[in-house]
Scaffold this motif. Sequence first.
Motif, short mmCIF file in Angstrom:
data_model
loop_
_atom_site.label_atom_id
_atom_site.label_comp_id
_atom_site.label_asym_id
_atom_site.label_seq_id
_atom_site.Cartn_x
_atom_site.Cartn_y
_atom_site.Cartn_z
N ASP A 23 28.87 55.11 24.22
CA ASP A 23 29.66 55.41 23.02
C ASP A 23 31.06 54.82 23.05
O ASP A 23 31.69 54.68 22.01
N ARG A 24 31.55 54.51 24.26
CA ARG A 24 32.94 54.03 24.38
C ARG A 24 32.99 52.88 25.38
O ARG A 24 32.54 53.05 26.52
N TRP A 25 33.54 51.76 24.96
CA TRP A 25 33.67 50.61 25.84
C TRP A 25 34.62 49.57 25.25
O TRP A 25 34.81 49.50 24.04
N ILE A 26 35.17 48.78 26.14
CA ILE A 26 35.95 47.60 25.78
C ILE A 26 35.42 46.46 26.64
O ILE A 26 35.31 46.60 27.86
N LEU A 27 35.09 45.35 26.00
CA LEU A 27 34.69 44.12 26.70
C LEU A 27 35.71 43.05 26.39
O LEU A 27 36.19 42.94 25.25
N ASP A 28 36.01 42.21 27.38
CA ASP A 28 37.01 41.16 27.20
C ASP A 28 36.35 39.78 27.14
O ASP A 28 36.76 38.86 27.83
N GLY A 29 35.36 39.66 26.30
CA GLY A 29 34.69 38.38 26.10
C GLY A 29 33.23 38.61 25.76
O GLY A 29 32.70 39.72 25.90
N ALA A 30 32.60 37.54 25.28
CA ALA A 30 31.18 37.57 24.96
C ALA A 30 30.68 36.13 25.07
O ALA A 30 31.24 35.23 24.46
N TYR A 31 29.62 35.95 25.84
CA TYR A 31 29.17 34.61 26.15
C TYR A 31 27.73 34.37 25.71
O TYR A 31 27.00 35.30 25.35
N HIS A 32 27.34 33.12 25.78
CA HIS A 32 25.99 32.70 25.39
C HIS A 32 24.95 33.57 26.08
O HIS A 32 25.17 34.08 27.18
N GLY A 33 23.85 33.76 25.45
CA GLY A 33 22.78 34.53 26.07
C GLY A 33 22.86 36.02 25.78
O GLY A 33 21.86 36.72 25.90
N TRP A 34 24.04 36.51 25.38
CA TRP A 34 24.16 37.94 25.08
C TRP A 34 25.28 38.26 24.11
O TRP A 34 25.60 39.43 23.88
N ARG A 35 25.85 37.26 23.49
CA ARG A 35 26.98 37.47 22.56
C ARG A 35 26.59 38.44 21.43
O ARG A 35 27.41 39.21 20.94
N ASP A 36 25.34 38.40 21.03
CA ASP A 36 24.87 39.26 19.94
C ASP A 36 24.92 40.74 20.29
O ASP A 36 25.07 41.59 19.41
N VAL A 37 24.81 41.08 21.55
CA VAL A 37 24.71 42.48 21.97
C VAL A 37 25.96 43.28 21.59
O VAL A 37 25.86 44.29 20.89
N PRO A 38 27.15 42.88 22.03
CA PRO A 38 28.32 43.68 21.63
C PRO A 38 28.61 43.58 20.13
O PRO A 38 29.14 44.54 19.55
N TRP A 60 30.07 37.04 37.50
CA TRP A 60 30.25 36.26 38.72
C TRP A 60 30.16 37.15 39.94
O TRP A 60 30.80 38.18 40.02
N GLU A 61 29.37 36.71 40.89
CA GLU A 61 29.30 37.36 42.20
C GLU A 61 30.22 36.59 43.15
O GLU A 61 30.85 35.61 42.76
N ALA A 62 30.26 37.00 44.41
CA ALA A 62 31.07 36.31 45.41
C ALA A 62 30.69 34.84 45.49
O ALA A 62 29.56 34.46 45.16
N ASN A 63 31.64 34.01 45.92
CA ASN A 63 31.46 32.58 46.09
C ASN A 63 31.11 31.88 44.76
O ASN A 63 30.38 30.91 44.75
N TRP A 64 31.63 32.44 43.66
CA TRP A 64 31.42 31.87 42.33
C TRP A 64 29.94 31.66 42.01
O TRP A 64 29.53 30.67 41.42
N THR A 65 29.12 32.62 42.43
CA THR A 65 27.70 32.58 42.11
C THR A 65 27.50 33.25 40.76
O THR A 65 27.79 34.45 40.62
N GLU A 66 27.01 32.49 39.79
CA GLU A 66 26.82 33.05 38.46
C GLU A 66 25.59 33.94 38.43
O GLU A 66 24.53 33.58 38.93
N VAL A 67 25.76 35.11 37.85
CA VAL A 67 24.65 36.04 37.66
C VAL A 67 23.70 35.42 36.64
O VAL A 67 24.15 34.89 35.61
N PRO A 68 22.40 35.44 36.87
CA PRO A 68 21.46 34.88 35.88
C PRO A 68 21.67 35.52 34.50
O PRO A 68 21.96 36.71 34.40
N VAL A 69 21.52 34.71 33.46
CA VAL A 69 21.82 35.15 32.10
C VAL A 69 21.02 36.40 31.72
O VAL A 69 21.55 37.31 31.08
#
Length: 176
Positions: free
Chosen positions: A63-78, A40-49
Amino acid sequence: MNTPSRILVYGVHGSGKSTLAQCLAERLGVPWYPVDDLLWEANWTEVPVGQQRSRIEAICRRDRWILDGAYHGWRDVPLVRADLVIALDYPRGLSFRRLLRRTLRRLVTGEEICNGNRETLGSVLSAESVLVWHVTGYGRERRRMRAWHGDPTGPPVLLLDSPQALERWLARLPSR
């Protein structure tokens, strides 16, 4: 216990994904990348998938990361790179109460979230409300977490059914 260094925290809205991700980042010294800040960008503008996917791919190459969710369009990546998925499979009532309490607090305080956005009464009462997302997505997200947990070809999934189960796991987790 091997300490994971690529962690996906997953669950329905209100389950405590971001709170847990922040806790793990502090405890393990692993960088946390708040997913909402990437989507999300300012003014609740969704970043293109496609751009969301590129951002997530760049993080997951590390090599090191924590993500707090995974959504459509890229869930497979993490999922391909995660050492561990922590699935917060809490009862609907618990996660909805937490979400409602958080949403009301944000309305009252005007708390800024993801890139300066704020929840408003209009957003909370809209068809795109986070409360509506919880109600409509709960069963789907729960089935997804349980399917991941049962899939021997995917990353290890720690399926937690209560905050108490999470606390027991955290008590056994080494810190840096």
